[in-house]
Design a protein around this motif. Structure first.
Motif, short mmCIF file in Angstrom:
data_model
loop_
_atom_site.label_atom_id
_atom_site.label_comp_id
_atom_site.label_asym_id
_atom_site.label_seq_id
_atom_site.Cartn_x
_atom_site.Cartn_y
_atom_site.Cartn_z
N TYR A 12 50.04 -96.30 51.69
CA TYR A 12 49.80 -94.94 51.21
C TYR A 12 51.06 -94.45 50.51
O TYR A 12 52.17 -94.58 51.02
N LEU A 23 49.53 -85.86 57.73
CA LEU A 23 48.76 -87.06 57.36
C LEU A 23 47.97 -87.58 58.57
O LEU A 23 46.81 -87.99 58.43
N LYS A 26 45.08 -85.15 58.95
CA LYS A 26 44.11 -85.22 57.86
C LYS A 26 43.24 -86.47 57.95
O LYS A 26 42.03 -86.41 57.70
N TYR A 27 43.85 -87.61 58.32
CA TYR A 27 43.12 -88.87 58.31
C TYR A 27 42.76 -89.35 59.72
O TYR A 27 42.31 -90.48 59.89
N ASN A 28 42.95 -88.47 60.70
CA ASN A 28 42.51 -88.72 62.08
C ASN A 28 43.05 -90.05 62.61
O ASN A 28 42.32 -90.90 63.11
N ASN A 57 41.37 -96.50 60.76
CA ASN A 57 40.35 -96.21 61.75
C ASN A 57 39.27 -97.28 61.67
O ASN A 57 39.38 -98.26 60.93
N ASP A 82 37.41 -96.05 54.84
CA ASP A 82 37.65 -94.85 54.04
C ASP A 82 39.14 -94.53 54.08
O ASP A 82 39.70 -94.25 55.15
N VAL A 83 39.80 -94.59 52.93
CA VAL A 83 41.23 -94.28 52.83
C VAL A 83 41.43 -93.30 51.68
O VAL A 83 40.53 -93.09 50.88
N PRO A 84 42.59 -92.67 51.61
CA PRO A 84 42.82 -91.70 50.54
C PRO A 84 42.57 -92.30 49.15
O PRO A 84 43.04 -93.39 48.84
#
Length: 212
Positions: A12, A23, A26-28, A57, A82-84
């Protein structure tokens, strides 16, 4: 597309306003895991453009890959995280055929073309030319081949196994649920229209929502 260095993570790039804490929120993901994956990073002084390792995750979607009549030994999984700004794709495939270099007018066997195809249908159909029910490459923006959303890097066999992860900004995991992953016999040349001259379809898997 880019590859990661730490299993279970993706790269990232820090943006304005990012902190380790926000972060993680936001991205758990676990803040402790983030810190453990980045021991050399000054977490209180992140710099714009700096690259850090982010833990993954569970995948949003997954495809269980099975070989068809031309190569029934193939098995494996392809997971979509699912990533940024896109999707992290991880493939772990075994049972691929041995590499065979091109001879005369015959194409090489491997490295193997690897794509998302239009339809989540892995019916064998013609055993000599299987998995045609999956349709062509998934190409929602009508791009030339080489820039289809479903165009992936080729799979390099290591004594039958290929394992790799890469990032794509072409889609989010939710968009490919219900489509299919196809592994081809020949390399994709990323040039020939419409499918890269990747040859017959050796294996197929329907992309489904990951249920843990």
């Amino acid at each position: 597309m880019s590859t990661n260095n730490i299993p279970g993570s993706f790269k990232y790039r820090i943006k304005a306003g990012d902190t380790m804490y926000n972060l993680a929120q936001k991205y758990n993901v676990s803040l402790n895991n983030m810190l453990a994956m980045n021991p050399s990073i000054d977490s209180d002084n992140l710099k714009i453009g700096q690259t850090i390792n982010m833990p993954l995750n569970n995948p949003v979607a997954t495809a269980n890959i099975k070989g068809g009549p031309l190569r029934p030994q193939i098995t494996g999984t392809v997971n979509f995280f699912d990533v940024p700004d896109g999707t992290w794709v991880c493939a772990d495939i075994s049972g691929l055929p041995p590499y065979r270099p091109a001879v005369g007018s015959a194409n090489p066997i491997g490295p193997h073309g690897f794509h998302v195809h239009e339809f989540g249908n892995c019916q064998t159909g013609d055993p000599g030319d299987p998995f045609q029910t999956a349709g062509g490459h998934w190409n929602p923006t009508n791009q030339p081949h080489g820039n289809h959303a479903g165009d992936f890097p080729v799979l390099f066999s290591n004594q039958g196994r290929a394992s790799m992860c890469f990032f794509t900004s072409a889609f989010k995991p939710e968009q490919v649920i219900g489509k299919a992953v196809i592994i081809h016999q020949n390399p994709d040349d990323y040039r020939t229209q419409p499918a890269g001259n990747a040859g017959k379809r050796l294996a197929c898997g329907v992309i489904q929502r990951f249920n843990g």
